[in-house]
Write an enzyme that holds these catalytic residues in place. Structure first.
Site, PDB file in Angstrom:
ATOM      1  CG  HIS A  17       9.661  -5.151   1.685  1.00 16.50           C
ATOM      2  ND1 HIS A  17       9.651  -4.573   2.786  1.00 16.50           N
ATOM      3  CD2 HIS A  17       8.898  -4.446   0.522  1.00 16.50           C
ATOM      4  CE1 HIS A  17       8.775  -3.586   2.732  1.00 16.50           C
ATOM      5  NE2 HIS A  17       8.362  -3.610   1.398  1.00 16.50           N
ATOM      6  CE  LYS A  41       4.868   6.262   0.405  1.00 17.03           C
ATOM      7  NZ  LYS A  41       5.291   4.632   0.182  1.00 17.03           N
ATOM      8  NE  ARG A  90       0.559  -5.146   0.217  1.00 19.96           N
ATOM      9  CZ  ARG A  90       0.745  -4.005   0.881  1.00 19.96           C
ATOM     10  NH1 ARG A  90       0.933  -3.914   1.831  1.00 19.96           N
ATOM     11  NH2 ARG A  90       0.493  -2.809   0.129  1.00 19.96           N
ATOM     12  CB  SER A 128       6.584  -0.715   5.419  1.00 19.07           C
ATOM     13  OG  SER A 128       7.518  -1.516   4.638  1.00 19.07           O
TER      14      SER A 128
END
Length: 164
Positions: A17, A41, A90, A128
Site C-alpha cells: 500500500h 468485511k 498485483r 493485508s
C-alpha cells in the site's frame, strides 16, 4: 492542483500500500488515502484505528491526506475535486475486478479516471489478508508492514495463533 484518491480497506496497511501511495505522489499534487467502510468485511482494526495507523505511516508526507470514507467512491471523488482513483494491481486476477469497478465509477462520474499502478516485484504477493494470517499464527511480519506500526499490528494480531 491535481488530486487523486487511493481507496482501500488498509486492514492493516502493508508496504505494498505504501509503495502505491508513494508512487501516486509522484503523479498527483495531492493524494487522499480513503479508508473504506465495507459492511461486507469484518476488519481486524476499526475504521478509526486504520486511519490512525495510516496517518502515522504518512506523517512525513505533506501532500497526503488520510480520511475515512463511507459511500460511493465516484460521488466522494466529485465532492473532493479528485480527477483520478489510483489502484494497485498485483496480478491479472486483480485487474478483472478493478476494471469492472472503474467502468462503474466512470459511468457514475464521467470526469473521473482510474489509474493502475503495477506493484513492484517484491510486493506482488503481499496482501493485508496474508499479513493477518501470518501474524495470527505468530509469524514474522516485519518485512510486510511499515516499521512505525509493526508493534501495533503484532499486539493486535499476534496472539499465539489467535486474534485478540
Amino acid at each position: 492542483m491535481k488530486t487523486a484518491i487511493c481507496p482501500g480497506s488498509f486492514d492493516p496497511v502493508t508496504l505494498g500500500h505504501m509503495d502505491i501511495i508513494n508512487r501516486a505522489r509522484k503523479i498527483f499534487d495531492h493524494v487522499i488515502v480513503a479508508v473504506l467502510v465495507n459492511p461486507a468485511k469484518h476488519p481486524a482494526f476499526t475504521l478509526e484505528e486504520r486511519i490512525e495507523l495510516l496517518k502515522r505511516c504518512t506523517a512525513d508526507m505533506d501532500d497526503v491526506e488520510v480520511v475515512g470514507f463511507d459511500g460511493l467512491l465516484a460521488d466522494y471523488a466529485r465532492e473532493r475535486g479528485a480527477i483520478a482513483i489510483v489502484r494497485g494491481l498485483r496480478a491479472m486476477s486483480d485487474f478483472e475486478y478493478e476494471f469492472q469497478m472503474s467502468l462503474f465509477n466512470k459511468k457514475l462520474n464521467p470526469d473521473l479516471e482510474t489509474v493502475y499502478l503495477n506493484t513492484t516485484a517484491e510486493n506482488m504477493f503481499l496482501s493485508s489478508s496474508g499479513v493477518k494470517q501470518i501474524a495470527c499464527f505468530g509469524g514474522d511480519i516485519s518485512n510486510f508492514v511499515p516499521e512505525v506500526i509493526l508493534s501495533d499490528i503484532e499486539r493486535r494480531l499476534c496472539a499465539g495463533g489467535k486474534q485478540t
